[in-house]
Design an enzyme around this catalytic site. Sequence first.
Site, short mmCIF file in Angstrom:
data_model
loop_
_atom_site.label_atom_id
_atom_site.label_comp_id
_atom_site.label_asym_id
_atom_site.label_seq_id
_atom_site.Cartn_x
_atom_site.Cartn_y
_atom_site.Cartn_z
N ASP A 167 0.81 -1.22 0.00
CA ASP A 167 0.00 0.00 0.00
C ASP A 167 0.85 1.28 0.00
OD1 ASP A 167 -2.08 -1.69 0.23
OD2 ASP A 167 -2.60 -1.19 2.30
N GLU A 265 -9.69 0.47 -2.42
CA GLU A 265 -10.71 -0.30 -1.70
C GLU A 265 -11.27 0.46 -0.50
OE1 GLU A 265 -7.28 -3.05 0.42
OE2 GLU A 265 -9.30 -3.83 0.32
N ARG A 479 20.65 11.21 -31.73
CA ARG A 479 21.74 11.42 -30.78
C ARG A 479 22.55 12.68 -31.09
NH1 ARG A 479 22.85 7.49 -26.97
NH2 ARG A 479 22.24 5.39 -27.54
#
Length: 756
Positions: A167, A265, A479
């Site tokens: 989380d 949730e 480049r």
Amino acid sequence: MRPLLIPPEQLKAAAGRRMAVMTSGGDAQGMNAALRAVVRTAISAGAEAYAIHEGYQGMIDGGEGISRLRWDSVAGILNRGGTVIGTFRSADFRERWGRLKACRNLVERGIDRLVVIGGDGSLSGLDAFAREWPDLLDELVRLGQVPPEALRRHPRLVFAGLVGSIDNDLCGTDQTIGADSALHRIQDAVDAVASTAASHQRTFVVEVMGRHCGYLALMAAISGGCDYVLIPERPPAPDWEQAMCDQLRRGRAAGRKDSIVILAEGAIDRAGNPITSEYIRQTIDEGLGEDARVTILGHVQRGGTPSAYDRWASTWLGYSAAAHVLTADGDEPGPVFGFHGYQVIKLPLVEAVADTRRVPALIRAGDYEAVLKLRGSEFEDALRFFDELSSPEAQARETAPRAADESRRRVGLMHSGGLAPGMNTAAKALVRLGIARGLDMVGIENGFAGLIAGHTRPLSWRGVDGWNQEGGATLGTRRLSPRVEDLYAIGRAVEQARLDALVIIGGWSAYEGAALMLAERDRYPSLRLPVVCVPATIDNNLPATQVAIGADTALNVVVDVIDKIKMSATASSRAFVAETMGRDCGYLALMGALAGGAEQVYLNETGVTLAQIQRDLAWINQSFDEADRDFFLLVRNENANANYTSAVLAHLLDEASQGRYDTRTMVIGHIQQGGTPTPADRILATELTEFALRTVTEDWDQGGCGYRCVGVDTEGIIVTDLADAWKSVDRSHQRPSQQWWLGLAELIGVVGRQVD
Ligand code: ADP
């Protein structure tokens, strides 16, 4: 800042000490990497490492619940999700009798040093246990269960915590173990859902984990380019149902084919009532007359192989925790180790846990401002970007006729340098934020060459749809660095395109080109405009930033290849030389070696000598002969040494092998530049471009024309004057003079090279 490594002499003081490690609470990808590092740091320091199985329950049960671990006990686990020593929610440990038994079991084994990898619950249990330790020991002596000298030998429990939590909910640290891998799982699902949603012009509701923390939902919404997000920290205003439906409707009107709503949730409304995915589905059904589909991701978010970040970062954390526990005397309060940017930090465990635990109460009390403060400024910034990027007003600008308006400022956007995954994401974020802020965005194709040739085109909101999921650089990149003689043409092109600012998202040549323009701008008045460089290169070789867009994706490719190499080698004894890109910068090689579990790494920065190769060959042979080794992996940066190429090293290994093993080489090559950008790269791309745009606007407001670069530092996103940044580079090697990650090379010696 130097990495937090303890000098090896100091670590040697740990010889003979005994420490234990445990995983507890919810499992998270990367716990195994941390466990491996803790164990191997202890063994490398001459200490003994013990595993406590099944969380605190193993400590209470004793017996086989606590077992000695050897070097090989943690071999081959870096790529595995979950935790190989098990985890458990032990109700018994909440009881004093349980903790008394646990204390006895540890003391009986001479263990008074402990690393716990778990969530805030596990860590607060650890703190309580350590506080109680002297009392518990007194009681055990009184009861005659441990001898009186235990009071002198084990007067206190020395401990450290690591936060395993997908989380990302611990206050005070930027990233917890497992959060990045969980985001990988979510992003895969959101990308998959987005493609089916787009085919059917359908709305999807995706529910992700996070009971009190909206980190996963918010970051997934940004990286997935979603429409609406619901998180516990910021319940939506009353009548949000109507607002959400309006937003989805307007998005469709603006041409969006897929609509995705993400919810954590633990999402709630202002009255504290839970908002469920089913309720959102019904709301969309009623409000838009559309049959939305719900996907609840559930435990897949915890599963699967850990991301490259969760492997190298957890390795560093595991090392730090073990090194602390082995060398500390227990006088200071036990810490928890976490990250600020790309730097390991030591936090006071009690305060971090207390802050984390305040969050649910503050949410219940409706004090969302305080909650957001505890989450930190980056979280608040991310919310702001998301609001802006998904705002219906901004999308509406696109559908309204945009007559040519001389007064509107024009921002040029181009890439330069090698391809980096996430260039497209950064371009998309910049274009959308620019349009949302009323600017005209002008795309310049193929870098400086395209600018000189005047290859520009207007970029629209819809024109960049889907770019955040795509690797590559749709605008093209080269480049090529401009030369002094190109500056006249560049100045003219800037004038013709009527640019008021220029943002260059790219690598070395972006910075070099901008530095040249800065050096010469007194001669070319049209170059007096705000210019901002945004770092994007897989090499991660740019100044004034700890990390560049694309490096994380490339690293994940390297680690994926290493995993496959290892699998391919299970059938026979093999030595592998894996070669990464990076030119003269060893970032990909070193971090790939750490995350992939290599035994050795050769970098350009540290060089390769014949004596070193000879030592390594002798060690490999000894290890195949005496330690039953059947695999050896050397990661080599492509420019580690011009003569000791991967092929030469393979020949030397073959020669030394004398039949012990076969040698193979694997040049990982250009797939490192390809691939879908990872969540970390997408989020970084969004954050950095927002800062770039903000810098430009501030410069306009102040009538300035600064040349700057944006980057990541320990404190978050930073803006640096390009002139200062350019002073701190080693131009001959095209890399910063100081590289924060280089000290981590020592870790390969600690966790990669078997010593027992
Ligand atoms: P997480 O660590 O993921 O937050 P929990 O909150 O379930 O998970 O905690 C894991 C375990 O840590 C619990 O099952 C318990 O054994 C132990 N624990 C948690 N809080 C305490 C406490 N206050 N005192 C003692 N042990 C605790």
